[in-house]
Design an enzyme around this catalytic site. Structure first.
Site, short mmCIF file in Angstrom:
data_model
loop_
_atom_site.label_atom_id
_atom_site.label_comp_id
_atom_site.label_asym_id
_atom_site.label_seq_id
_atom_site.Cartn_x
_atom_site.Cartn_y
_atom_site.Cartn_z
N GLY A 84 0.89 -1.17 -0.08
CA GLY A 84 -0.01 0.06 -0.02
C GLY A 84 0.81 1.30 0.05
N ARG A 148 1.25 -5.59 -5.03
CA ARG A 148 1.14 -6.75 -4.04
C ARG A 148 1.60 -8.03 -4.20
NH1 ARG A 148 -0.65 -4.35 0.72
NH2 ARG A 148 -1.94 -2.75 0.78
N ASP A 179 5.25 -7.82 5.29
CA ASP A 179 5.39 -9.01 4.33
C ASP A 179 6.52 -8.80 3.46
OD1 ASP A 179 3.49 -10.49 5.54
OD2 ASP A 179 1.74 -9.78 4.12
N LYS A 205 8.18 0.63 5.72
CA LYS A 205 7.26 1.52 5.06
C LYS A 205 5.80 1.08 5.44
CE LYS A 205 4.49 0.01 2.31
NZ LYS A 205 3.50 -0.67 1.59
N THR A 206 4.92 1.76 6.04
CA THR A 206 3.33 1.26 6.00
C THR A 206 2.88 2.38 7.00
OG1 THR A 206 1.76 -0.26 6.67
CG2 THR A 206 3.87 -0.34 7.84
N ASP A 208 0.25 1.80 8.24
CA ASP A 208 -0.26 1.14 9.77
C ASP A 208 0.58 1.25 10.87
OD1 ASP A 208 -2.18 0.44 7.64
OD2 ASP A 208 -1.83 -1.83 7.90
#
Ligand code: FBP
Length: 520
Positions: A84, A148, A179, A205-206, A208
């Site tokens: 993402g 992804r 992941d 990165k993320t 979240d």
């Protein structure tokens, strides 16, 4: 900025912003002294991880110190954006590009298109200073796109290697979440094992915020995304407080962990913020979570307030024991009776069939759900045929059930208020925002650190920029072996080495702050 497209003053100002770097890089560029620290074992399942990663487990921690490093290695790198979008990705690429050029002006950077599949399929573009000029300090991943595709099979690694060789690349940088960095770790080990001559470095990165640990202070993008969501939530709170007629149920992104909801709650002080990890720890069922919200609505109605704002983390459902059981049983039924279900004519028949197959207790949970959600559970399935939990409109689900319960209370004379719900989902609104100055600096520094690691000939590391609570000049840069963050987890019936996701720590300061003040 591009001569052909007129730019706004804001775009120009963002473009002119020079991201800050740790002091160690400002004098010598990325050609700095690389100091080896203690050797780091995996955080869990030590023996198993050592066996699975004989070439990259137990590597030393690295830090960059003032002073020049050995003569710059020629590095031609490929970069991949994975998963993402998160604000600041373009600056990681800018930092990587500038860092590589500071090592040796002949160094090159190639961007693989559309995520990891670009490496496997051999789709890429050359990153040049001219191309980058339009993307510095901007949000989005559109410079090369993201995807992804999981990089996990030897055949994919071999195909990727073939493309690297054709392009003359001796390094790869994977910018991704847990992941993707797990995949980077497996790829680094594989290329080291076969002496491929391609080094692999990861970057955290993320939005979240769940890729962090004792060595990684934060994943990039979280700071910007939560600021954007907090602004939107704040605007809604003002609206709620002005109109005084709606309850706003706001779902916030975060596939699993509730870091985003927690941070936004700390910034905006909503009437309630659900935290998935707390729901799991207290084993709260859907009904109990709804009851908590109902209590707040009833209490506020007694004060003449028929409005408010509730924050709902995207992943909440998977933390509720009764919903976990429902999803498990539904998946079983869907797998075993797929053909029969398809043969049924109406959605109602399908719903009824599913209901009859569930255990008595789980049937009650299923019955509590609004019809639209029941149908969604039957229809929306992932490629493996499983229920798509992330597609469930949790904010609507909660709003619906809260309304039902309030109706019951009204009928029993226990509630006399008015209740009208508005539902929102904030996710995509924040993932491609222009990075905050913090994310612009952090990302640029991460890219520069990745270049320095490659310059030092390292593989199997994640770029780590630490002490982020200090001014950027005082940040320390280095590398942490990817295997250090690994443990074994059960996935699809087998033990797999994966980077451990960082969930909200209920003993940590951010949650303690929320818990201490939420009744106010
Ligand atoms: P990453 O973990 O890849 O950074 O993505 C996070 C995220 O934005 C989650 O918050 C969200 O659940 C998911 O991606 C949405 O995925 P998609 O972009 O495929 O709709």
């Amino acid at each position: 900025m591009s001569a052909t497209h007129p730019v706004s003053p804001l775009q120009q100002a963002r473009s002119d912003y020079q991201p800050k770097l740790p002091l160690v890089f400002t004098q010598h560029g990325a050609a700095v002294r690389c100091v080896e620290g203690e050797r780091l074992d995996p955080l869990a399942d030590v023996e198993a991880i050592h066996q699975l990663f004989p070439h990259t487990a137990g590597l030393p921690m690295l830090t960059f110190e003032p002073g020049t490093g050995p003569a710059g290695k020629k590095v031609c790198a490929g970069v991949i954006l994975s998963g993402g979008q998160a604000p600041g990705g373009h600056n990681v690429i800018a930092g990587l590009f500038d860092g590589l050029k500071s090592l040796n002006p002949a160094n090159r950077l190639v961007g693989f298109l559309g995520g990891p599949s670009g490496l496997v399929d051999g789709k890429q573009i050359e990153i040049t200073a001219e191309l980058l000029a339009d993307y510095r300090n901007t949000g989005g991943f559109d410079i090369i796109g993201s995807g992804r595709t999981k990089l996990e099979k030897a055949a994919q690694f071999d195909q990727g290697l073939e493309h690297c060789r054709k392009l003359g690349l001796n390094a790869l940088v994977v910018i991704g979440g847990d992941d993707s960095n797990t995949n980077a770790c497996v790829l680094a080990e594989y290329y080291r094992k076969i002496n491929a001559g391609v080094d692999v470095i990861g970057c955290p990165k993320t939005i979240d915020g769940d890729l962090k640990n004792q060595f990684i202070d934060a994943s990039f993008g979280f700071d910007t995304a939560t600021k954007v969501y907090a602004e939107l939530v704040g605007n809604i709170q003002r609206d709620a407080n002005s109109a005084k007629k709606y309850y706003h149920f706001i779902k916030l992104m975060g596939r699993s962990a509730s870091h985003i909801a927690l941070e936004v709650a700390l910034q905006t002080h909503p009437n309630a913020a659900l935290i998935g990890e707390e729901v799991a720890a207290r084993k709260l069922t859907l009904g109990q979570v709804v009851d908590q919200l109902v209590e707040i609505v009833v209490k506020r109605s007694e004060q003449g307030r028929h409005f408010g704002v509730f924050l709902v983390p995207e992943g909440i459902i998977e933390f509720m024991p009764d919903m976990q059981q429902l999803i498990k049983e539904l998946n079983e039924v869907l797998h075993h009776h797929e053909a029969y279900l398809k043969s049924l004519v109406t959605q109602d028949d399908r719903r009824q069939f599913l209901f009859n197959k569930l255990s008595a207790e789980t049937g009650k949970t299923f019955n509590m759900l609004p019809q639209a959600i029941q149908i969604q559970l039957v229809l929306d399935r992932d490629p493996h045929g499983n229920v798509q939990v992330s597609r469930i409109e949790t904010e609507k689900l909660l709003a619906d059930i809260v309304e039902d319960r309030l109706r019951e209370r009204k009928a029993q004379g226990q509630y006399h208020g008015k209740f009208s719900a508005q539902c929102h989902f904030f996710g995509y609104e924040g993932r491609c925002a222009a990075p905050s100055n913090f994310d612009a600096d952090y990302c640029y520094s991460l890219g520069f650190t990745a270049a320095a690691l490659l310059g030092a000939g390292k593989t199997g590391y994640i770029a780590s920029v630490r002490h982020l609570d200090r001014p950027a000049a005082d940040w320390s840069a280095g590398g942490v072996p990817l295997t250090t963050m690994m443990n074994l987890e059960r996935r699809h019936g087998a033990d797999k080495p994966v980077i451990r996701k960082a969930l909200v720590d209920l003993n940590g300061r951010p949650f303690a702050e929320l818990a201490a003040h939420r009744d106010e």
